[in-house]
Design a protein around this motif. Structure first.
Motif, PDB file in Angstrom:
ATOM      1  N   LEU A 319       0.854  -1.188   0.000  1.00  0.00           N
ATOM      2  CA  LEU A 319       0.000   0.000   0.000  1.00  0.00           C
ATOM      3  C   LEU A 319       0.888   1.236   0.000  1.00  0.00           C
ATOM      4  O   LEU A 319       1.802   1.353   0.814  1.00  0.00           O
ATOM      5  N   LEU A 320       0.626   2.154  -0.907  1.00  0.00           N
ATOM      6  CA  LEU A 320       1.391   3.390  -1.015  1.00  0.00           C
ATOM      7  C   LEU A 320       0.540   4.560  -0.542  1.00  0.00           C
ATOM      8  O   LEU A 320      -0.595   4.728  -0.992  1.00  0.00           O
ATOM      9  N   ILE A 321       1.095   5.362   0.344  1.00  0.00           N
ATOM     10  CA  ILE A 321       0.453   6.594   0.801  1.00  0.00           C
ATOM     11  C   ILE A 321       1.372   7.756   0.427  1.00  0.00           C
ATOM     12  O   ILE A 321       2.571   7.727   0.708  1.00  0.00           O
ATOM     13  N   ILE A 322       0.806   8.770  -0.221  1.00  0.00           N
ATOM     14  CA  ILE A 322       1.573   9.961  -0.609  1.00  0.00           C
ATOM     15  C   ILE A 322       0.886  11.179  -0.013  1.00  0.00           C
ATOM     16  O   ILE A 322      -0.326  11.361  -0.186  1.00  0.00           O
ATOM     17  N   THR A 323       1.652  12.013   0.667  1.00  0.00           N
ATOM     18  CA  THR A 323       1.062  13.232   1.208  1.00  0.00           C
ATOM     19  C   THR A 323       2.153  14.227   1.567  1.00  0.00           C
ATOM     20  O   THR A 323       3.338  13.988   1.327  1.00  0.00           O
ATOM     21  N   SER A 324       1.733  15.357   2.124  1.00  0.00           N
ATOM     22  CA  SER A 324       2.644  16.365   2.650  1.00  0.00           C
ATOM     23  C   SER A 324       2.197  16.741   4.048  1.00  0.00           C
ATOM     24  O   SER A 324       1.009  16.666   4.366  1.00  0.00           O
ATOM     25  N   ASP A 325       3.149  17.149   4.876  1.00  0.00           N
ATOM     26  CA  ASP A 325       2.827  17.444   6.263  1.00  0.00           C
ATOM     27  C   ASP A 325       2.179  18.805   6.457  1.00  0.00           C
ATOM     28  O   ASP A 325       1.433  19.022   7.404  1.00  0.00           O
ATOM     29  N   HIS A 326       2.441  19.743   5.522  1.00  0.00           N
ATOM     30  CA  HIS A 326       1.914  21.102   5.651  1.00  0.00           C
ATOM     31  C   HIS A 326       2.241  21.877   4.392  1.00  0.00           C
ATOM     32  O   HIS A 326       3.067  21.467   3.577  1.00  0.00           O
ATOM     33  N   GLY A 327       1.589  23.018   4.213  1.00  0.00           N
ATOM     34  CA  GLY A 327       1.978  23.930   3.153  1.00  0.00           C
ATOM     35  C   GLY A 327       3.192  24.737   3.575  1.00  0.00           C
ATOM     36  O   GLY A 327       3.689  24.617   4.694  1.00  0.00           O
ATOM     37  N   ASN A 328       3.672  25.577   2.653  1.00  0.00           N
ATOM     38  CA  ASN A 328       4.852  26.361   2.995  1.00  0.00           C
ATOM     39  C   ASN A 328       4.917  27.626   2.158  1.00  0.00           C
ATOM     40  O   ASN A 328       4.912  27.579   0.930  1.00  0.00           O
ATOM     41  N   SER A 329       4.949  28.751   2.838  1.00  0.00           N
ATOM     42  CA  SER A 329       5.295  30.054   2.272  1.00  0.00           C
ATOM     43  C   SER A 329       4.328  30.580   1.222  1.00  0.00           C
ATOM     44  O   SER A 329       4.650  31.498   0.476  1.00  0.00           O
ATOM     45  N   GLY A 330       3.125  30.028   1.156  1.00  0.00           N
ATOM     46  CA  GLY A 330       2.143  30.515   0.199  1.00  0.00           C
ATOM     47  C   GLY A 330       2.577  30.336  -1.242  1.00  0.00           C
ATOM     48  O   GLY A 330       2.315  31.189  -2.097  1.00  0.00           O
ATOM     49  N   TRP A 331       3.212  29.202  -1.526  1.00  0.00           N
ATOM     50  CA  TRP A 331       3.793  28.894  -2.836  1.00  0.00           C
ATOM     51  C   TRP A 331       2.729  29.065  -3.920  1.00  0.00           C
ATOM     52  O   TRP A 331       1.705  28.395  -3.922  1.00  0.00           O
TER      53      TRP A 331
END
Length: 512
Positions: A319-331
């Motif tokens: 099983l593969l999970i892809i994500t990010s922990d948070h946004g950054n700098s209003g990219w």
């Protein structure tokens, strides 16, 4: 290409000439053996690969896709292909910690690892110090393989929260000891300078294959030993600098190479494995307002994702999970030109950048206005800086300089990011179009993808909190555990309010 030292690598010239991901992966040692190995087993135990693009908001994912398909010659990108795959379930994920709507990486990663929220700065513990059992601890207890791969220091918050119960993410020397005591099957990344008490020699004495160069990693013989590799005293280099600096390319492996070795090792476990893979420097480039640096580190993650998908074709119980922990700098990629019709051209102008801001800014210290303009032109391809803009960079490098609004860590980098993303049509200046709202993490929800033949049963339904990913992993691996929780009200008395000077020191430690 093959260099004089016998290593293989991807040059930027080849990349921009249209080298596709399949060709790029073919140049990476051990990729074929990893995929072949995956198909050589008669059994296919359940496993989890957790792929993190740290500080990777939707803006940089889209920009990477545009760069990959319009500059690198790709027909598509792995992450976009995955979004529409029949075995992928997509959701949106909340990221707030107990102490703030804007999280840092420590409680975000701890939420995935334990299913419980904690305060900013805290690893796998409640704010009062109560330890939380992590997914890696649960896996190891029943004989499931464990691994962590990152482009940051291995003692950095995202990998650390899956092993350490330290209530201070900055206590990295002691977090290094936690890794030694836990002894994962695979530990690969930067951070050698944090291992002052337990060194690579101690890992070797404990039965590890201990390596510290790219060639050593890629020439590891198949053995029953665990693997530790530390390839930089601090974080590993940006992929942009790796592509353009032979000394870095010869010494540091790519994220795909490290992941290949990890899969080679962990896929031998008949009970399966849990592997966290982090493209951690996407976050740092965003902090620095370095558009092309963050795009290329996201592209490095996408190349690694292609490798993982090749692996999964032979191991469908993964099983593969892809994500990010948070946004950054209003990219954000901003619309430019009449009816925004210059926007695509503006984005692709960043392709002439050959060094990260981290590598450029030290070259600008103690330089004149004319020299600053020349250095920026040499390493970015933007040769139209105005004297006033070079003066902005010069001023930012002077002692006591403060931005408005104030920023603690990135000074010249912020100015450089603003300048490269600025156009003045009255002067005929048309540059890039990525702009940032700050140098700090942001609160927006993050994309989460769950992929694999069991994805539909994983329990991802639309919008979830980041703590839900712990349950998804546990259910897939048939693990049962419930950690204690704390309310935000109770956690408030444990919030650490740092002075501006202490926060500046902490931020400097995170990103340098």
């Amino acid at each position: 290409m093959t260099g004089k030292d016998g290593t293989t690598g991807i040059t930027r010239r080849e990349l921009l000439a249209g080298l596709g991901a399949s060709a790029a992966l073919a140049m990476i040692p051990n990729v074929a053996s990893a995929v072949e190995l995956a198909g050589s087993h008669t059994s296919d135990p359940r496993s989890v690969i957790f792929l993190v693009g740290d500080g990777m908001p939707l803006g940089v994912i889209r920009a990477m896709h545009e760069a990959a398909t319009r500059v690198m010659g790709e027909s598509s990108t792995a992450i976009y292909d995955l979004m529409s795959h029949r075995h992928t379930v997509a959701g949106y994920m909340g990221t707030a910690s107990l102490s703030s709507i804007v999280t840092d990486s420590a409680p975000a990663s701890a939420a995935w690892a334990t299913g419980s929220k904690t305060n900013n700065g805290v690893l796998a513990s409640l704010p009062d110090g109560t330890p939380l059992t992590t997914i890696l601890e649960l896996a190891k207890k029943v004989g499931i393989g464990t691994g962590l791969v990152t482009t940051t220091r291995v003692t950095h918050a995202t990998p650390a929260a899956w092993v350490s119960h330290n209530t201070n993410r900055d206590d990295e020397n002691n977090i290094a000891v936690d890794f030694f005591n836990f002894q994962p099957d695979v530990l690969l990344g930067g951070g050698k300078g944090k291992f002052t008490t337990k060194t690579l020699a101690d890992f070797a004495a404990a039965g590890y294959d201990a390596v510290q160069t790219r060639s050593e990693l890629n020439s590891l013989a198949v053995s029953g030993k665990k693997i530790v590799g530390l390839f930089n005293n601090s974080h590993m280099s940006y992929y942009l600098d790796w592509l353009n600096t032979p000394a870095i390319m010869s010494n540091e492996p790519t994220l795909a190479e490290m992941t290949t070795v990890a899969l080679n090792k962990l896929s031998r476990n008949k009970k399966g494995f849990v592997l966290q893979v982090e493209a951690g420097r996407i976050d740092h480039a965003a902090h620095a307002n370095d558009a092309w640096g963050s795009i290329l580190d996201t592209y490095q993650m996408d190349l690694t994702l292609r490798l993982i998908r090749d692996f999964m074709r032979k191991r469908p119980n993964t099983l593969l999970i892809i994500t990010s922990d948070h946004g950054n700098s209003g990219w954000g990629v901003n619309g430019t030109g009449s009816s925004y019709n210059d926007a695509t051209t503006a984005l692709l102008k960043y392709k002439t950048v050959t060094k990260s801001f981290e590598a450029i800014t030290p070259l600008l210290k103690n330089k004149s206005i004319a020299e600053i303009k020349s250095i920026v032109a040499q390493h970015t391809g933007f040769n139209d800086l105005l004297d006033a803009e070079a003066q902005m960079i010069y001023d930012s490098l002077q002692p006591g300089f403060k931005h408005y609004p104030g920023d603690f860590t990135y000074l010249a980098e912020t100015q450089l990011g603003r300048i490269l993303g600025h156009s003045d049509y009255s002067l005929g200046i048309r540059r890039g179009n990525v702009q940032f709202t700050s140098n700090n993490h942001t609160a927006e929800d993050q994309l989460v993808l769950v992929h694999g033949k069991h994805a539909a049963k994983a329990g991802l339904r639309g919008y979830v909190d980041n703590t839900a990913l712990f349950g998804i992993m546990c259910r897939h691996l048939n693990l049962k555990h419930k950690n204690p929780k704390m309310s935000a009200h109770a956690a408030a008395k444990h919030v650490k309010h740092l002075s501006d000077a202490a926060w500046a020191k902490s931020m400097e430690a995170h990103v340098r």
